[in-house]
Design a protein around this motif. Structure first.
Motif, short mmCIF file in Angstrom:
data_model
loop_
_atom_site.label_atom_id
_atom_site.label_comp_id
_atom_site.label_asym_id
_atom_site.label_seq_id
_atom_site.Cartn_x
_atom_site.Cartn_y
_atom_site.Cartn_z
N GLN A 24 0.84 -1.19 0.00
CA GLN A 24 0.00 0.00 0.00
C GLN A 24 0.87 1.25 0.00
OE1 GLN A 24 -2.30 -0.54 3.59
NE2 GLN A 24 -4.08 -1.13 2.39
N ILE A 25 0.42 2.28 -0.69
CA ILE A 25 1.13 3.56 -0.72
C ILE A 25 0.49 4.46 0.34
CG2 ILE A 25 1.67 5.60 -2.07
CD1 ILE A 25 1.64 3.80 -4.54
N SER A 26 1.28 4.84 1.34
CA SER A 26 0.75 5.69 2.40
C SER A 26 1.19 7.13 2.18
CB SER A 26 1.22 5.19 3.77
OG SER A 26 2.61 5.29 3.89
N PHE A 27 0.44 8.05 2.78
CA PHE A 27 0.69 9.48 2.64
C PHE A 27 0.08 10.18 3.84
CE2 PHE A 27 -3.05 8.13 0.33
CZ PHE A 27 -4.05 8.93 0.87
N SER A 28 0.41 11.45 4.02
CA SER A 28 -0.26 12.27 5.02
C SER A 28 -1.16 13.25 4.28
CB SER A 28 0.75 13.01 5.89
OG SER A 28 1.42 13.99 5.15
N ILE A 64 -4.10 4.65 8.82
CA ILE A 64 -3.45 3.38 9.12
C ILE A 64 -2.39 3.60 10.20
CG2 ILE A 64 -3.83 2.39 6.83
CD1 ILE A 64 -0.89 3.06 6.18
N ASP A 65 -1.97 2.50 10.84
CA ASP A 65 -0.89 2.60 11.82
C ASP A 65 0.44 2.30 11.16
OD1 ASP A 65 -0.86 -0.15 11.50
OD2 ASP A 65 -1.65 -0.59 13.49
N SER A 66 1.50 2.21 11.96
CA SER A 66 2.84 2.01 11.40
C SER A 66 3.01 0.65 10.74
CB SER A 66 3.90 2.19 12.48
OG SER A 66 3.68 1.27 13.52
N ASP A 67 2.14 -0.31 11.08
CA ASP A 67 2.19 -1.64 10.46
C ASP A 67 1.35 -1.74 9.20
OD1 ASP A 67 3.85 -2.55 12.51
OD2 ASP A 67 2.12 -3.04 13.78
N LYS A 70 -5.50 -0.80 9.20
CA LYS A 70 -6.48 0.28 9.28
C LYS A 70 -6.83 0.56 10.74
CE LYS A 70 -8.19 -0.79 4.77
NZ LYS A 70 -9.17 -1.41 3.93
N THR A 71 -6.85 1.84 11.11
CA THR A 71 -7.11 2.21 12.50
C THR A 71 -8.39 3.03 12.67
OG1 THR A 71 -5.78 4.21 12.31
CG2 THR A 71 -4.67 2.22 13.08
N GLY A 72 -9.09 3.29 11.62
CA GLY A 72 -10.28 4.11 11.73
C GLY A 72 -11.23 3.83 10.59
N HIS A 73 -12.15 4.73 10.39
CA HIS A 73 -13.15 4.56 9.34
C HIS A 73 -12.72 5.30 8.07
CE1 HIS A 73 -14.67 8.69 9.78
NE2 HIS A 73 -14.42 8.52 11.06
N VAL A 74 -13.41 5.02 6.99
CA VAL A 74 -13.13 5.67 5.71
C VAL A 74 -13.69 7.09 5.76
CG1 VAL A 74 -13.57 5.63 3.24
CG2 VAL A 74 -13.17 3.49 4.47
N TYR A 75 -12.86 8.05 5.40
CA TYR A 75 -13.29 9.44 5.30
C TYR A 75 -13.58 9.76 3.84
CZ TYR A 75 -11.50 10.54 9.98
OH TYR A 75 -11.27 10.58 11.33
N PRO A 76 -14.79 10.21 3.51
CA PRO A 76 -15.02 10.73 2.16
C PRO A 76 -14.48 12.16 2.09
CG PRO A 76 -17.06 10.77 3.41
CD PRO A 76 -16.01 10.17 4.30
N VAL A 77 -13.57 12.42 1.16
CA VAL A 77 -12.90 13.73 1.07
C VAL A 77 -13.29 14.39 -0.24
CG1 VAL A 77 -10.69 14.91 1.03
CG2 VAL A 77 -10.96 12.85 2.41
#
Length: 92
Positions: A24-28, A64-67, A70-77
């Motif tokens: 997975q590609i993560s980002f802030s 997501i966490d460091s591993d 998923k740590t929360g729900h999906v946010y529609p942006v």
């Protein structure tokens, strides 16, 4: 925050969900929710939503966490409400 990025590039990056090796590609990301609340997700991944994203001008992100779990729900942006992507200011 000296670096800036255009919104069309951010949308292209959000459409790429994983690397060729399957990671997975993560980002802030920083965005404003529909109720006006400002949200900062220090580590998130792009995900799909159950409606047409391009028609509704929305993208889905989930924290997501460091591993990579998923740590929360999906946010529609809403794409118009994205303020920062990977610590870069988003421009139109």
């Amino acid at each position: 925050m000296a670096t800036k990025i255009r919104r069309n590039k951010v949308l292209k990056y959000l459409d790429i969900k994983e690397t060729p090796s399957g990671e997975q590609i993560s980002f802030s990301i920083v965005f404003i929710k529909k109720n006006g609340e400002r949200v900062f997700l220090p580590r998130a991944v792009a995900t799909g939503l159950p409606f047409s994203l391009k028609t509704n001008r929305m993208r889905g992100v989930v924290p997501i966490d460091s591993d990579g779990e998923k740590t929360g729900h999906v946010y529609p942006v809403n794409i118009d409400n994205i303020l920062e992507y990977n610590s870069m200011e988003v421009l139109l």
